[in-house]
Design an enzyme around this catalytic site. Structure first.
Site, mmCIF file in Angstrom:
data_model
loop_
_atom_site.group_PDB
_atom_site.id
_atom_site.type_symbol
_atom_site.label_atom_id
_atom_site.label_comp_id
_atom_site.label_asym_id
_atom_site.label_seq_id
_atom_site.Cartn_x
_atom_site.Cartn_y
_atom_site.Cartn_z
ATOM 1 C CE LYS A 107 35.778 13.808 -10.680
ATOM 2 N NZ LYS A 107 34.810 13.264 -9.723
HETATM 3 P P1 NAD Z 1 28.632 7.409 -17.025
HETATM 4 O O1 NAD Z 1 29.610 7.743 -18.071
HETATM 5 O O2 NAD Z 1 28.507 6.000 -16.558
HETATM 6 O O3 NAD Z 1 27.176 7.864 -17.511
HETATM 7 C C1 NAD Z 1 26.885 9.170 -17.912
HETATM 8 C C2 NAD Z 1 25.457 9.223 -18.408
HETATM 9 O O4 NAD Z 1 25.113 10.590 -18.659
HETATM 10 C C3 NAD Z 1 25.217 8.469 -19.723
HETATM 11 O O5 NAD Z 1 23.952 7.860 -19.692
HETATM 12 C C4 NAD Z 1 25.220 9.599 -20.761
HETATM 13 O O6 NAD Z 1 24.463 9.299 -21.916
HETATM 14 C C5 NAD Z 1 24.577 10.721 -19.961
HETATM 15 N N1 NAD Z 1 24.887 12.037 -20.513
HETATM 16 C C6 NAD Z 1 26.084 12.522 -20.921
HETATM 17 N N2 NAD Z 1 25.934 13.767 -21.413
HETATM 18 C C7 NAD Z 1 24.629 14.071 -21.296
HETATM 19 C C8 NAD Z 1 23.845 15.209 -21.635
HETATM 20 N N3 NAD Z 1 24.409 16.285 -22.179
HETATM 21 N N4 NAD Z 1 22.517 15.170 -21.372
HETATM 22 C C9 NAD Z 1 21.940 14.086 -20.825
HETATM 23 N N5 NAD Z 1 22.627 12.986 -20.484
HETATM 24 C C10 NAD Z 1 23.949 12.988 -20.720
HETATM 25 O O7 NAD Z 1 28.934 8.398 -15.797
HETATM 26 P P2 NAD Z 1 28.604 8.179 -14.243
HETATM 27 O O8 NAD Z 1 29.742 7.492 -13.613
HETATM 28 O O9 NAD Z 1 27.234 7.636 -14.100
HETATM 29 O O10 NAD Z 1 28.639 9.690 -13.711
HETATM 30 C C11 NAD Z 1 27.522 10.565 -13.859
HETATM 31 C C12 NAD Z 1 27.703 11.770 -12.949
HETATM 32 O O11 NAD Z 1 27.857 11.339 -11.603
HETATM 33 C C13 NAD Z 1 28.924 12.635 -13.244
HETATM 34 O O12 NAD Z 1 28.594 13.984 -12.970
HETATM 35 C C14 NAD Z 1 29.953 12.139 -12.236
HETATM 36 O O13 NAD Z 1 30.921 13.115 -11.946
HETATM 37 C C15 NAD Z 1 29.049 11.881 -11.053
HETATM 38 N N6 NAD Z 1 29.594 10.933 -10.082
HETATM 39 C C16 NAD Z 1 29.958 9.666 -10.437
HETATM 40 C C17 NAD Z 1 30.416 8.792 -9.465
HETATM 41 C C18 NAD Z 1 30.738 7.346 -9.780
HETATM 42 O O14 NAD Z 1 31.006 6.591 -8.839
HETATM 43 N N7 NAD Z 1 30.676 6.910 -11.022
HETATM 44 C C19 NAD Z 1 30.555 9.223 -8.144
HETATM 45 C C20 NAD Z 1 30.183 10.528 -7.809
HETATM 46 C C21 NAD Z 1 29.690 11.369 -8.795
#
Ligand code: NAD
Length: 512
Positions: free
Chosen positions: A179
Site C-alpha cells: 500500500k
Molecule cells: P473514494 O475517494 O472514491 O471515496 C471516499 C468516500 O468517502 C467519499 O464519498 C468521501 O466523501 C467519503 N468520506 C471521506 N471521509 C469521510 C468521513 N470522515 N466521513 C464520511 N465519509 C467520508 O474512495 P473509495 O475508493 O471509494 O474507497 C473507500 C474505502 O474503500 C477506503 O477505505 C478504501 O481503502 C476501501 N477500498 C477501496 C477499494 C477500491 O477499489 N477503490 C478497494 C478496496 C477497499
C-alpha cells in the site's frame, strides 16, 4: 522464542500493532510456525520519499476587511470556463482560456464579477511526503492501492499493506500485499498539478515496482486517470512498453483496464450481501440499506444493491448526510455528486430529492444493512450502539473498531469483514493483470461471472470456518481450513488467509 521484542515487534499501540490482534488470534488457533509469524508481523520494506513540484499561481479569496481598500476596483467579467476552482475557494486561471480577456488589476488584486475580490498568490513550490510499504510477497508480487489523503502515515500504510496480504490470500489471487500514497488533499490541486505529482511519484518508485514485482492500483483520492499517468511514466521510452501495462491496475478500459474494474469493489460487496441473504433463504428485494461514503466503493455498491432490489435510505459522506425513507434514487444522486462540475467537494450535501441529515444521525437511520465504505474506524462503540441494522458489510478497510465489534457481537449484528467484503477490487485487478499479460480483453459479463464465483466461494469457505462446518460443494471446498471449533467471522477470514500464506513457507521453505 529467541527474539528481542523491542527491536522487531510493532508497538502494540500503533494502528498497525492494534490491527494485528486478529492476526495473532488466528495464528495461535492454527499454531502458525514462529518464523512465519515473525515474517508476517512486519512489512518486508517501508519506503518513504519526498516529491517536490511547482504549483500554479492561485487567486485567493479576500476577507471583507482585506478588501476595503479595493471597493472602487472595476469588476472583471470572465466566463466560468477560465477558472479551475479548488478546495477552500482558491481559483487557478487557465492561461489559454485567458487569451483575449479584459481584466482590471490593482496591487495584484482583481474583482471577479459575481465572485468578489481575490489576491494573486504566486505559485511557489511544495514538498510532499510519499510512501510505499511492501508487506509480503510469499504468494506473488506485492499488490495494493495508492491513497492521496491528508491523514496518511507510515503506520497507516503498514496496516493497510498487511491487510492486502491477507486479502489477496483470501481472494485466492497470486499476489502479496502493499500500500502507499502521498500525504495531501488532492482537492487542493489542479489536475495538471496532480499529474506532475503523480509522475514524480512514479519517477521515485520506478526501481521498486514492476509487472512482476509490485502493482499499484487506485484507492482513496486516486483513480484510473492517476493510473494512466503512472503507467506512462513507468513505461516511457521503453521498447516493450506494451508488455508493461500490468504494472498498474484500475486503468481505463481503453488502455488495458478491465471491464467491470471500476465497480468491482462495490460489486463484490453486493455479492457478499446477496450470499448472506441467500444462505438464509432470503433475497435482497425490499431490504433497506445505508451507505457511508459515496465514492468508488460506496457509490457502486449502492447502485448494484438497488439493481438487486434493495432500497437505499441514507448516504453519508465527508461533508454531510442525506435521508429518504421511501428510497434515494441512487442514479440521480450519482449524477448530482459525480457529474455536476459545480459540486466541487463531490458531496451528497444539498441533494434535493432527500432530506438533509446530520452526519451523526445517519447512524441511527432504520435499516437492514449498513455499508461503511469511507475510511477506517467509522463504527466505534457508541456508533455501534446506535445502528438498527442486522448486517454490517465492510466496504471500507477497517471501518469497525475493536470496541465497535464487541458491541455489534453483543447486539447480534453480523459483520461481513472487509478482507472478503471489499476483495472484489483486487480480484478484478488480478483479472486485469492476467488480461494484460495475455493481451486479452474480457467482457463485463465474463468478469462479473468470474468475480461472483470467486467472491461467493471464498466467502462460503470463511463462513464454514466460522461455523466449524468443513464441506465440499461444486462451488467451494472448506475441508482442510476449519480449526475444530466455532470462531468469530473475522478470525475465520484470517485463518483462511494464514493457511494459504503459510502453505508457501512450509512447502517452499525459507531462503537463508
Ligand atoms: P473514494 O475517494 O472514491 O471515496 C471516499 C468516500 O468517502 C467519499 O464519498 C468521501 O466523501 C467519503 N468520506 C471521506 N471521509 C469521510 C468521513 N470522515 N466521513 C464520511 N465519509 C467520508 O474512495 P473509495 O475508493 O471509494 O474507497 C473507500 C474505502 O474503500 C477506503 O477505505 C478504501 O481503502 C476501501 N477500498 C477501496 C477499494 C477500491 O477499489 N477503490 C478497494 C478496496 C477497499
Amino acid at each position: 522464542m529467541l527474539h528481542d521484542d523491542s527491536i522487531d515487534r510493532e508497538p502494540q499501540n500503533s494502528l498497525f500493532g492494534k490491527s494485528l490482534a486478529v492476526f495473532h488470534e488466528a495464528a495461535d488457533l492454527i499454531d502458525l510456525g514462529p518464523r512465519i509469524r515473525l515474517e508476517l508481523e512486519q512489512p518486508d520494506y517501508e519506503h518513504i520519499f519526498y516529491i517536490t513540484t511547482k504549483l500554479d499561481d492561485r487567486l485567493k479569496p479576500m476577507t471583507q476587511d482585506e478588501g476595503k481598500a479595493y471597493g472602487s476596483l472595476r469588476p472583471s467579467e470572465l466566463p466560468d470556463s477560465v477558472f479551475i476552482p479548488l478546495l477552500g475557494g482558491d481559483l487557478v486561471m487557465k492561461r489559454e482560456a485567458l487569451r483575449g480577456a479584459t481584466m482590471t488589476w490593482q496591487d495584484g488584486v482583481v474583482h471577479l464579477a459575481g465572485r468578489g475580490l481575490f489576491r494573486m498568490q504566486p505559485g511557489g513550490h511544495v514538498r510532499l511526503k510519499a510512501y510505499r510499504v511492501q508487506h509480503n510477497q510469499a504468494r506473488g508480487p506485492y499488490k495494493g492501492g495508492l491513497r492521496y489523503h491528508k491523514d496518511v502515515s507510515l503506520d497507516l500504510f503498514n496496516m493497510l499493506a498487511a491487510e492486502m496480504t491477507w486479502k489477496t490470500a483470501i481472494a485466492g489471487v497470486p499476489f502479496g500485499g502493499a500500500k502507499g500514497g502521498i500525504r495531501m488533499d488532492p482537492r487542493a490541486y489542479t489536475n495538471g498539478e496532480l499529474e506532475t505529482i503523480s509522475l514524480r511519484y512514479m519517477y521515485r518508485l520506478k526501481q521498486l515496482v514492476g509487472t512482476n514485482v509490485d502493482i499499484p492500483a487506485p484507492d482513496v483520492g486516486t483513480n484510473s486517470e492517476v493510473m494512466a499517468w503512472l503507467l506512462r511514466q513507468y513505461s516511457d521510452g521503453e521498447r516493450e512498453r506494451h508488455a508493461m501495462r500490468g504494472v498498474v491496475t484500475g486503468k481505463d478500459v481503453q488502455i488495458g483496464g478491465s471491464q467491470g474494474r471500476v465497480k468491482a469493489t462495490g460489486q463484490g460487496v453486493a455479492y457478499c450481501i446477496e450470499d448472506w441473504y441467500d444462505a438464509r433463504g432470503l433475497t435482497l428485494r425490499g431490504q433497506r440499506f445505508t451507505v457511508q461514503g459515496f465514492g468508488n466503493v460506496g457509490g457502486a455498491a449502492a447502485e448494484i444493491l438497488c439493481a438487486m432490489g434493495a432500497i437505499c435510505v441514507a448516504v453519508q459522506d465527508a461533508d454531510g448526510a442525506v435521508f429518504n425513507p421511501a428510497g434515494i434514487n441512487v442514479e440521480e444522486l450519482t449524477r448530482y455528486v459525480h457529474k455536476n462540475p459545480k459540486n466541487l467537494p463531490r458531496s451528497v450535501l444539498g441533494f434535493g430529492a432527500a432530506q438533509q441529515l446530520s452526519r451523526d444521525d445517519f447512524w441511527a437511520v432504520e435499516s437492514d444493512i449498513c455499508v461503511p465504505a469511507a475510511l477506517g474506524n467509522a463504527i466505534d462503540g457508541p456508533t455501534a450502539e446506535r445502528l438498527t441494522c442486522k448486517l454490517v458489510a465492510e466496504g471500507a478497510n477497517g471501518p469497525t473498531t475493536r470496541e465497535g465489534e464487541a458491541v455489534l457481537a453483543r447486539r447480534g449484528i453480523e459483520v461481513i469483514p472487509d478482507i472478503i467484503a471489499n476483495a472484489g477490487g483486487v480480484t478484478v485487478s488480478y483479472y486485469e493483470w492476467v488480461q494484460n499479460k495475455r493481451m486479452e480483453h474480457w467482457t463485463e459479463a465474463e468478469v462479473n461471472a468470474r468475480l461472483e464465483r470467486a467472491i461467493k466461494s471464498n466467502y462460503r469457505v470463511i463462513r464454514d470456518i466460522a461455523e466449524d462446518n468443513p464441506r465440499r460443494s461444486e462451488e467451494h471446498d472448506s475441508s482442510g481450513f476449519t480449526v475444530g471449533a466455532r470462531v468469530p467471522i473475522r478470525v475465520a477470514a484470517m485463518v483462511l488467509a494464514l493457511r494459504r500464506i503459510s502453505a508457501h513457507y512450509m512447502l517452499e521453505g525459507f531462503s537463508q
